[in-house]
Write a protein that holds these residues in place. Structure first.
Motif, PDB file in Angstrom:
ATOM      1  N   HIS A 172       0.853  -1.186   0.000  1.00  0.00           N
ATOM      2  CA  HIS A 172       0.000   0.000   0.000  1.00  0.00           C
ATOM      3  C   HIS A 172       0.894   1.243   0.000  1.00  0.00           C
ATOM      4  CE1 HIS A 172      -3.517  -2.466   0.736  1.00  0.00           C
ATOM      5  NE2 HIS A 172      -2.854  -3.062   1.728  1.00  0.00           N
ATOM      6  N   GLY A 195       1.401   5.499  -1.640  1.00  0.00           N
ATOM      7  CA  GLY A 195       0.735   6.660  -2.229  1.00  0.00           C
ATOM      8  C   GLY A 195      -0.496   7.083  -1.448  1.00  0.00           C
ATOM      9  N   ASP A 196      -1.207   8.028  -2.000  1.00  0.00           N
ATOM     10  CA  ASP A 196      -2.432   8.552  -1.366  1.00  0.00           C
ATOM     11  C   ASP A 196      -3.624   7.782  -1.903  1.00  0.00           C
ATOM     12  OD1 ASP A 196      -0.940  10.374   0.009  1.00  0.00           O
ATOM     13  OD2 ASP A 196      -1.110  11.905  -1.572  1.00  0.00           O
ATOM     14  N   ARG A 197      -4.374   7.168  -0.996  1.00  0.00           N
ATOM     15  CA  ARG A 197      -5.550   6.397  -1.403  1.00  0.00           C
ATOM     16  C   ARG A 197      -6.751   6.883  -0.591  1.00  0.00           C
ATOM     17  NH1 ARG A 197      -4.107   0.136  -1.704  1.00  0.00           N
ATOM     18  NH2 ARG A 197      -5.584   0.268  -3.440  1.00  0.00           N
ATOM     19  N   GLU A 198      -7.861   7.009  -1.246  1.00  0.00           N
ATOM     20  CA  GLU A 198      -9.078   7.476  -0.593  1.00  0.00           C
ATOM     21  C   GLU A 198     -10.088   6.347  -0.533  1.00  0.00           C
ATOM     22  OE1 GLU A 198     -10.538  10.850  -2.612  1.00  0.00           O
ATOM     23  OE2 GLU A 198      -8.799  12.127  -2.146  1.00  0.00           O
TER      24      GLU A 198
END
Length: 421
Positions: A68, A70-73
């Motif tokens: 996992h 980076g930026d994850r929403e």
């Protein structure tokens, strides 16, 4: 993008190859499972195959996955019980949900079940065992025939057609027949050239006609004829069979209760199963004794009761007489003796002397199992002490003690372990 599609059908033996690969890869796990099965099943079912249960964690393999980063929403649905910052209590009973094994509720099952055939079970069962002095194996009368290759023949069935040898015969025939035609063609070509050079047109036409006939004859030579066919030939060769006789000697006096007889039966059965894997023919001789010995059948040997004292010498003497009369030549002799060691007076010394002088020289291996009561521990009997002196001076007498069922198989493995003798 390059895509490779393998449309080749699976080979006929692919499943067998994968099965052997699995057995090699998880050999230790399967051996442990087989040993558990041996302790649980009855001796009468020992030769059957069975299902081996291997824990899922033992056959799991490492795998690569994407971490996992980076930026994850995420968008999660709301609820009516909790708000941001609340602590959710741990579920009772250890159930976390999502597991199909229902951990914590009753008995859980192994995730992987592998079925062993009878041959695979017996192979693993006797994997690290070996018969001592197997190099001195004797062969008996000729009873078995083996099919061997015996060259080629001119007749046979299509399945046995030797294609390479047939083509070789065909080529040799065409070369032999075409050689004379080639020499005749060469002579006619020379005459044709001379006739053309001197201007004899009629003579040249005749020679040209002969050349055409010879060329047609050479072209009409068949590629394969009936005399060219060759078939693989096989012949039956007689081979001697390694034979063994197993003498089962057991004390059936009053001191040998049913529990001790049960232990003896388990030991005899293990040895018999082992011998059947090493020899093409195995005979069984059952000798029971109290103060006298007699040869009986298996049912009487294990279940019929007798009363009387214990004289071990009578059983040894009868075994030697039977061996000399029926198994003197061409037989590998194995003797398994089970007793509680209760012998009195001069019988232990007399039996040990007879064993050392008469029976052991004609025996491949002699296994003595003393069935002691659990409360006696390692208490040595008089017969054990005398046999122990013989064992120190010979290499084909082995002795072990057992008092419980779960000790029989370890004792057997210790007697026939590879490299132990």
């Amino acid at each position: 993008m390059l895509q490779l599609i393998d449309r080749r059908p699976s080979s006929r033996g692919k499943s067998a190859v994968n099965r052997e690969r699995f057995l090699r890869r998880y050999k230790s796990h399967i051996q442990a499972a087989v040993q558990r099965m041996v302790g649980e099943r009855k001796l009468a079912d020992m030769e059957r195959g069975g299902e081996v249960r291997v824990p899922k964690k033992d056959i799991s393999e490492p795998s690569f996955g994407f971490g996992h980063g980076g930026d994850r929403e995420f968008v999660l649905p709301g609820n009516r019980e909790y708000v941001s910052g609340d602590r959710i209590p741990r579920p009772q009973g250890g159930g976390g949900g999502g597991s199909s094994n229902h951990a914590g509720e009753g008995e859980s099952e192994d995730a992987f079940v592998f079925s062993l055939s009878r041959d695979e079970f017996m192979q693993i069962f006797f994997n690290d065992l070996e018969l001592p002095h197997l190099a001195r194996t004797e062969f008996g009368r000729v009873e078995q025939r083996t099919s061997i290759r015996a060259g080629f023949t001119k007749s046979g069935v299509p399945a046995n057609l030797a294609i390479v040898r047939t083509l070789r015969q065909s080529l040799a025939r065409r070369i032999a027949l075409g050689g004379s035609l080639a020499r005749e063609l060469e002579m006619l070509e020379a005459e044709f050239a001379v006739a053309v050079a001197v201007g004899e047109s009629q003579r040249a036409a005749e020679i040209h006609a002969q050349l055409e006939r010879l060329l047609r004859r050479r072209g009409d030579l068949p590629f394969i004829e009936e005399p060219d066919l060759r078939y693989r030939n096989r012949a039956w060769r007689p081979e001697p069979i390694a034979r063994a006789v197993m003498f089962c000697l057991m004390d059936v006096s009053a001191s040998m209760d049913e529990d001790k007889k049960d232990l003896a039966k388990r030991f005899f059965t293990l040895l018999y199963l082992f011998l059947t894997r090493k020899y093409g023919e195995v005979d069984l001789v059952f000798i029971r004794h109290t103060d006298d010995a007699e040869e009986v059948d298996e049912e009487t040997f294990f279940h019929d009761t007798r009363s009387g004292g214990t004289v071990v010498f009578s059983a040894l003497d009868l075994a030697e007489k039977i061996r000399a009369e029926r198994y003197a030549r061409g037989w590998n002799v194995y003797v398994a003796q089970a007793s509680d060691g209760d012998a009195f007076g001069a019988d232990p010394a007399r039996s040990a002397r007879f064993l050392r002088e008469k029976l052991l020289p004609a025996t491949r291996y002699y296994a003595y199992l003393e069935l002691a009561a659990p409360q006696l521990g390692d208490h040595s009997s008089a017969l054990w002490a005398e046999y122990e002196r013989v064992a120190e001076a010979t290499d084909n007498l082995a002795m072990k003690r057992a008092s419980q069922r779960d000790e029989i198989y370890p004792v057997f493995r210790e007697l026939f372990r590879k490299g132990a003798q």
